[in-house]
Design an enzyme around this catalytic site. Structure first.
Site, PDB file in Angstrom:
ATOM      1  N   GLU A 135       0.802  -1.225   0.000  1.00 14.20           N
ATOM      2  CA  GLU A 135       0.000   0.000   0.000  1.00 14.20           C
ATOM      3  C   GLU A 135       0.836   1.276   0.000  1.00 14.20           C
ATOM      4  OE1 GLU A 135      -2.205   1.063   3.594  1.00 14.20           O
ATOM      5  OE2 GLU A 135      -1.583  -0.833   4.468  1.00 14.20           O
ATOM      6  N   SER A 187      -7.603   5.394   8.484  1.00 18.44           N
ATOM      7  CA  SER A 187      -8.074   4.907   9.781  1.00 18.44           C
ATOM      8  C   SER A 187      -6.998   5.192  10.825  1.00 18.44           C
ATOM      9  CB  SER A 187      -8.344   3.406   9.723  1.00 18.44           C
ATOM     10  OG  SER A 187      -9.177   3.089   8.638  1.00 18.44           O
ATOM     11  N   SER A 190       0.139   7.019   8.695  1.00 24.52           N
ATOM     12  CA  SER A 190       1.516   6.682   8.340  1.00 24.52           C
ATOM     13  C   SER A 190       2.221   7.929   7.863  1.00 24.52           C
ATOM     14  CB  SER A 190       1.556   5.658   7.188  1.00 24.52           C
ATOM     15  OG  SER A 190       1.395   4.354   7.691  1.00 24.52           O
ATOM     16  N   ARG A 202       9.226   4.772   5.435  1.00 26.66           N
ATOM     17  CA  ARG A 202       8.164   5.046   6.410  1.00 26.66           C
ATOM     18  C   ARG A 202       8.874   5.436   7.695  1.00 26.66           C
ATOM     19  NH1 ARG A 202       5.022   3.168  10.628  1.00 26.66           N
ATOM     20  NH2 ARG A 202       2.777   3.572  10.419  1.00 26.66           N
TER      21      ARG A 202
HETATM   22  P1  ADP Z   1      -8.339   3.474   5.153  1.00 32.16           P
HETATM   23  O1  ADP Z   1      -7.543   3.050   3.953  1.00 32.16           O
HETATM   24  O2  ADP Z   1      -7.709   3.107   6.446  1.00 32.16           O
HETATM   25  O3  ADP Z   1      -9.778   3.062   5.065  1.00 32.16           O
HETATM   26  P2  ADP Z   1      -8.911   6.233   4.272  1.00 32.16           P
HETATM   27  O4  ADP Z   1      -7.815   7.099   3.718  1.00 32.16           O
HETATM   28  O5  ADP Z   1      -9.920   5.737   3.318  1.00 32.16           O
HETATM   29  O6  ADP Z   1      -8.245   5.076   5.144  1.00 32.16           O
HETATM   30  O7  ADP Z   1      -9.602   7.092   5.410  1.00 32.16           O
HETATM   31  C1  ADP Z   1     -10.554   6.563   6.311  1.00 32.16           C
HETATM   32  C2  ADP Z   1     -11.013   7.688   7.205  1.00 32.16           C
HETATM   33  O8  ADP Z   1     -11.628   8.696   6.409  1.00 32.16           O
HETATM   34  C3  ADP Z   1     -12.058   7.316   8.227  1.00 32.16           C
HETATM   35  O9  ADP Z   1     -11.470   6.840   9.425  1.00 32.16           O
HETATM   36  C4  ADP Z   1     -12.801   8.620   8.446  1.00 32.16           C
HETATM   37  O10 ADP Z   1     -12.129   9.414   9.391  1.00 32.16           O
HETATM   38  C5  ADP Z   1     -12.677   9.330   7.112  1.00 32.16           C
HETATM   39  N1  ADP Z   1     -13.858   9.267   6.219  1.00 32.16           N
HETATM   40  C6  ADP Z   1     -14.105  10.154   5.205  1.00 32.16           C
HETATM   41  N2  ADP Z   1     -15.239   9.840   4.557  1.00 32.16           N
HETATM   42  C7  ADP Z   1     -15.749   8.743   5.156  1.00 32.16           C
HETATM   43  C8  ADP Z   1     -16.927   7.949   4.937  1.00 32.16           C
HETATM   44  N3  ADP Z   1     -17.814   8.246   3.982  1.00 32.16           N
HETATM   45  N4  ADP Z   1     -17.115   6.853   5.715  1.00 32.16           N
HETATM   46  C9  ADP Z   1     -16.235   6.537   6.684  1.00 32.16           C
HETATM   47  N5  ADP Z   1     -15.121   7.259   6.951  1.00 32.16           N
HETATM   48  C10 ADP Z   1     -14.863   8.354   6.199  1.00 32.16           C
END
Ligand code: ADP
Length: 363
Positions: A135, A187, A190, A202
């Site tokens: 990733e 979530s 990094s 990283r």
């Molecule tokens: P991951 O790859 O860990 O899922 P993202 O870059 O997609 O990470 O970001 C996830 C974060 O984005 C969530 O923890 C929340 O804070 C935020 N977020 C933005 N839009 C949404 C949505 N529609 N649903 C859930 N989380 C969202």
């Protein structure tokens, strides 16, 4: 070279802890012969993806991010950006099956933790083998690709981030990028130091990220979505929750240049029953957002100082529809570094991993 490219359809997928990001390349340079020989399933998939902005209850296409006339694997076409909650993966697999994806025997490139977690499901449900990519490799190559293809309007920063009247979003010229820091707020968080093309490390991270904001906000306010949490935060006041320097000093802490309105203790008022009785859901959401954002900002600053890097790129879906955090980060980076550090943001926020993954398919 056309023969060397994989069969269509071309997708890149980033299956994150919260959201799954899907990038679809729609060729717009199909010759008539190609158009005729194209299998019906591919036409159907294209039609379905293009004609909708919402897929079921939870899938969305971010039409405002769509990129036209880009080149991928010697073809010209349009990039489409789609997201849905990772918790809906089962329904997504069902949808793919119903659209005939399972019969295509195409390769899907996937990145993010879910590429491992759901590998078996893809195999079982759709007879699809996932090609898995790291990733962070995908994130970096996605940033570099989008930056090259959208040079004039991808990067921006905020001028006067603290002033509601004077604050301006300004395009940032990122043509001389290296070195820079990437703070990916998904979530979790990094932090990567990028020294040159394909040359990154990283360097840090924190588990207090976008997932923490959303989780705590749901607990404290009873809200159910990220959009709702942000809306609440925009209408709240953290000063009812946080203890400021002036709450402790009666004014500024002059000796060390700390102004009275700086947060001294996040949630510091909440040990008082009286204060607790007077807070709103909006205040709680606001304080949670500011707590998480400032913590990420201060870790980013320490890493930047350590690495002697001045440009800090903030990406990840935590920043989606979240100008409060972007402006806060802008101010914090500049203020605490005495103007040395610059917070830079990218329009395609959370999609770089999926883009990088699509590019891997071409290699
Ligand atoms: P991951 O790859 O860990 O899922 P993202 O870059 O997609 O990470 O970001 C996830 C974060 O984005 C969530 O923890 C929340 O804070 C935020 N977020 C933005 N839009 C949404 C949505 N529609 N649903 C859930 N989380 C969202």
């Amino acid at each position: 070279a056309q023969d060397a490219t994989p069969p269509m359809p071309w997708f890149g997928m980033d299956i994150g802890g919260t959201l799954t990001k899907l990038v679809y390349f729609e060729p717009t340079d199909l010759s008539e012969a190609e158009e005729e020989s194209e299998v019906e399933t591919i036409k159907n998939i294209r039609r379905y993806l293009k004609s909708n902005k919402a897929y079921g209850e939870t899938g969305h296409r971010d039409a405002h991010l769509q990129m036209e006339s880009v080149s991928v694997g010697n073809r010209i076409g349009t990039l489409h950006f789609i997201r849905f909650p990772t918790s809906e993966m089962r329904q997504f697999l069902e949808l793919c099956k119903s659209k005939g994806m399972a019969s295509l025997a195409s390769t899907i490139c996937a990145t993010g933790g879910g590429a491992y977690k759901f590998e078996e499901g893809f195999q079982r449900e759709m007879n699809l083998t996932l090609h898995k990519f790291d990733e962070l490799d995908s994130l970096i190559s996605g940033i570099e690709y989008i930056e090259d293809n959208n040079m004039d309007s991808e990067c921006y920063y905020f001028l006067n981030p603290r002033s509601p009247n004077l604050c301006q979003k300004v395009t940032y010229d990122f043509s001389n990028p290296y070195p820079f820091l990437v703070v990916n707020i998904g979530s979790g968080v990094s932090i990567l130091a990028v020294d040159g093309p394909d040359d990154y490390r990283r360097v840090s991270g924190t588990s207090l990220g976008g997932g923490t904001f959303l989780g705590l906000c749901c607990l404290l306010t009873g809200c159910n979505t990220f959009e709702e949490a942000i809306e609440l935060a925009a209408n709240g006041n953290n000063e009812n929750i946080d203890k400021l320097v002036r709450d402790i000093y009666g004014g500024d802490y002059e000796r060390f240049g700390l102004s009275g309105d700086i947060v001294a203790s996040s949630f510091g008022h909440m040990n008082s029953a009286e204060k607790r009785a007077n807070v709103s859901r909006e205040d709680l959401a606001c304080a949670t957002l500011i707590t998480i954002t400032n913590n990420i900002g201060s870790i980013a600053r320490m890493v930047a100082a350590n690495e002697k890097i001045e440009k800090v790129l903030f990406v990840g879906n935590f920043l989606r529809v979240n100008p409060i955090s972007m402006k806060l980060l802008s101010h914090a980076m500049e203020f605490w570094s005495e103007g040395k550090l610059k917070a830079i943001f990218l329009e395609h926020e959370g999609y770089f991993g999926a883009v990088g993954c699509l590019l891997e398919l071409m290699k």
